[in-house]
Design an enzyme around this catalytic site. Structure first.
Site, PDB file in Angstrom:
ATOM      1  N   PHE A  11      48.609   0.023 -88.162  1.00 59.31           N
ATOM      2  CA  PHE A  11      49.507  -0.827 -88.950  1.00 59.31           C
ATOM      3  C   PHE A  11      49.274  -0.653 -90.453  1.00 59.31           C
ATOM      4  O   PHE A  11      50.180  -0.267 -91.200  1.00 59.31           O
ATOM      5  CB  PHE A  11      49.312  -2.284 -88.521  1.00 59.31           C
ATOM      6  CG  PHE A  11      49.795  -3.300 -89.497  1.00 59.31           C
ATOM      7  CD1 PHE A  11      51.121  -3.311 -89.920  1.00 59.31           C
ATOM      8  CD2 PHE A  11      48.926  -4.250 -90.008  1.00 59.31           C
ATOM      9  CE1 PHE A  11      51.566  -4.262 -90.842  1.00 59.31           C
ATOM     10  CE2 PHE A  11      49.364  -5.200 -90.909  1.00 59.31           C
ATOM     11  CZ  PHE A  11      50.681  -5.198 -91.333  1.00 59.31           C
ATOM     12  N   ASP A  31      43.888  10.031 -86.126  1.00 63.09           N
ATOM     13  CA  ASP A  31      44.061   8.831 -85.309  1.00 63.09           C
ATOM     14  C   ASP A  31      44.126   9.253 -83.855  1.00 63.09           C
ATOM     15  O   ASP A  31      44.788  10.244 -83.527  1.00 63.09           O
ATOM     16  CB  ASP A  31      45.347   8.095 -85.713  1.00 63.09           C
ATOM     17  CG  ASP A  31      45.367   6.640 -85.254  1.00 63.09           C
ATOM     18  OD1 ASP A  31      45.218   6.407 -84.033  1.00 63.09           O
ATOM     19  OD2 ASP A  31      45.538   5.755 -86.101  1.00 63.09           O
ATOM     20  N   LEU A  76      39.897   3.550 -92.086  1.00 64.55           N
ATOM     21  CA  LEU A  76      40.487   2.366 -91.461  1.00 64.55           C
ATOM     22  C   LEU A  76      40.302   2.343 -89.950  1.00 64.55           C
ATOM     23  O   LEU A  76      40.550   1.314 -89.311  1.00 64.55           O
ATOM     24  CB  LEU A  76      41.986   2.294 -91.781  1.00 64.55           C
ATOM     25  CG  LEU A  76      42.391   2.263 -93.256  1.00 64.55           C
ATOM     26  CD1 LEU A  76      43.911   2.308 -93.382  1.00 64.55           C
ATOM     27  CD2 LEU A  76      41.839   1.031 -93.949  1.00 64.55           C
ATOM     28  N   THR A  95      33.072   2.372 -81.253  1.00 66.55           N
ATOM     29  CA  THR A  95      34.094   2.863 -82.172  1.00 66.55           C
ATOM     30  C   THR A  95      33.765   2.517 -83.611  1.00 66.55           C
ATOM     31  O   THR A  95      33.811   3.381 -84.504  1.00 66.55           O
ATOM     32  CB  THR A  95      35.470   2.261 -81.809  1.00 66.55           C
ATOM     33  OG1 THR A  95      35.823   2.667 -80.485  1.00 66.55           O
ATOM     34  CG2 THR A  95      36.537   2.729 -82.781  1.00 66.55           C
ATOM     35  N   ALA A 117      36.822   0.146 -94.623  1.00 57.12           N
ATOM     36  CA  ALA A 117      37.481  -1.136 -94.368  1.00 57.12           C
ATOM     37  C   ALA A 117      36.595  -2.019 -93.498  1.00 57.12           C
ATOM     38  O   ALA A 117      36.194  -1.633 -92.404  1.00 57.12           O
ATOM     39  CB  ALA A 117      38.828  -0.916 -93.682  1.00 57.12           C
ATOM     40  N   TYR A 149      32.427  -7.745 -82.954  1.00 52.12           N
ATOM     41  CA  TYR A 149      33.239  -7.090 -83.981  1.00 52.12           C
ATOM     42  C   TYR A 149      32.660  -7.340 -85.369  1.00 52.12           C
ATOM     43  O   TYR A 149      32.482  -6.409 -86.163  1.00 52.12           O
ATOM     44  CB  TYR A 149      34.676  -7.607 -83.903  1.00 52.12           C
ATOM     45  CG  TYR A 149      35.585  -7.076 -84.979  1.00 52.12           C
ATOM     46  CD1 TYR A 149      35.895  -5.719 -85.054  1.00 52.12           C
ATOM     47  CD2 TYR A 149      36.149  -7.936 -85.932  1.00 52.12           C
ATOM     48  CE1 TYR A 149      36.738  -5.228 -86.046  1.00 52.12           C
ATOM     49  CE2 TYR A 149      36.997  -7.456 -86.916  1.00 52.12           C
ATOM     50  CZ  TYR A 149      37.289  -6.105 -86.973  1.00 52.12           C
ATOM     51  OH  TYR A 149      38.111  -5.624 -87.954  1.00 52.12           O
ATOM     52  N   LYS A 153      31.125  -4.398 -87.863  1.00 53.79           N
ATOM     53  CA  LYS A 153      31.661  -4.129 -89.198  1.00 53.79           C
ATOM     54  C   LYS A 153      30.620  -4.411 -90.276  1.00 53.79           C
ATOM     55  O   LYS A 153      30.575  -3.722 -91.313  1.00 53.79           O
ATOM     56  CB  LYS A 153      32.915  -4.964 -89.444  1.00 53.79           C
ATOM     57  CG  LYS A 153      34.074  -4.644 -88.503  1.00 53.79           C
ATOM     58  CD  LYS A 153      34.449  -3.168 -88.515  1.00 53.79           C
ATOM     59  CE  LYS A 153      35.153  -2.745 -89.788  1.00 53.79           C
ATOM     60  NZ  LYS A 153      35.587  -1.331 -89.727  1.00 53.79           N
TER      61      LYS A 153
END
Length: 323
Positions: A11, A31, A76, A95, A117, A149, A153
């Site tokens: 997105f 991607d 991203l 990931t 990000a 998550y 990050k």
């Protein structure tokens, strides 16, 4: 400039790639399409300055050579969305952590400027009314997969800072606060596309929890503008920047606002967290950014308000339904 955008069919990545090309740059996107969509970059596929590589970064043998060709990397690629995180925590961690490790290795080897990000989720269970980049962070227990998550990050952020301090990597972290806009899907729990889709059909808007939790929503065009400006500032290296709108709204208020703005017949129903996600699910009660740092650094402030965001999402969904 030649940009590498990982997760560029997602997105935010699709909008960023389109804006970079429009500004006269070259763009290479990597991607694996696990959550990204070819439709997000369809308009760019015939552009000679655009290249798309469908690959999993953890398995792509040419990642190093691609990184060597570009000037700037914007990373991203990530597992995103509360539903995906809760139901596939292993994929989330692998990931997010190992994907970032791979791209940081390539960036450091070839001395490339890189933006990583991150997310407002790293602020965790803090009760502050707004969060600044230097705040201490309070993450929930590892017994609750919801926090996997945020932890993954946050480790990405520590990775980048370690490369910056040890190898002088020109790296910057950005923390997104609920970026929303056209082409965003509600598949993974994103609230505004989900609410708008229900309101357009006159279906009940499902509010998870009490609905008293507060959020801020930033138009994807504003997020992209911040990324582009930061990418050109070498002196942004070693810094963390919040990117988000500071206008606060409860989820109950958001649901009522969408119903009213779209003149919908929908009602609002509340779904307990344990039914929406899993037993013991914890949520962040408040999530609002302090954007003083990025405003002072590059003069960035959001231009689009919540009404515009809702209108743009609704217009996109209506157009997509006609195609």
């Amino acid at each position: 400039m030649h940009y590498l955008v990982t997760g560029g069919a997602g997105f935010i990545g699709g909008h960023l790639s389109q804006s970079l090309i429009a500004a006269g740059n070259r763009v290479t996107v990597i991607d694996d399409l696990s959550t990204g969509l070819l439709s997000n970059i369809a308009a760019l596929q015939t552009n000679p300055d655009f290249r798309f590589i469908q690959a999993n970064m953890l398995e792509y043998a040419e990642l190093d050579s691609v990184a060597a060709e570009v000037d700037i990397i914007i990373h991203l690629a990530a597992a995103v969305g509360v539903e995906l995180v809760v139901h596939d925590p292993v994929r989330t961690i692998i990931t997010n952590v190992h994907g970032t490790e791979a791209i940081l290795n390539a960036a450091a080897k070839h001395r490339k400027r890189i933006i990583i990000a991150s997310t407002s989720e790293v602020y965790g269970k803090s009760s502050k009314s707004s969060f600044s980049e230097s705040d201490d962070l309070l993450i929930g227990s590892p017994y609750n997969s919801r926090w996997s998550y945020a932890c993954s990050k946050l480790l990405d952020e520590f990775f980048l800072m370690a490369y910056f301090h040890q190898y002088q990597l020109q790296g910057t972290v950005v923390r997104f606060f609920n970026t929303v806009g056209p082409r965003q899907t509600g598949r993974y729990g994103m609230v505004i596309p989900r609410f708008v889709a229900a309101a357009r059909k006159g279906l009940p808007l499902q509010v998870f929890g009490t609905g008293s939790q507060t959020r801020c929503f930033c138009h994807v065009s504003d997020t992209v503008r911040a990324l582009e400006a930061l990418s050109l500032r070498d002196d942004a290296s070693g810094n963390i920047f919040n990117i988000g709108n500071t206008s606060v709204i409860t989820i109950n208020e958001l649901a009522r606002k969408i119903i009213g703005q779209l003149d919908s017949r929908s009602t609002i129903v509340h779904i307990p967290y344990e039914k929406a996600y899993e037993k013991g699910f914890e949520d962040m009660l408040h999530r609002a950014p302090d954007t003083t740092l990025i405003r002072d650094f590059i003069g960035w402030e959001p231009r689009f308000d919540l009404e515009r965001i809702i209108a743009d999402v609704a217009d996109y969904q209506q157009q997509a339904a006609l195609e």
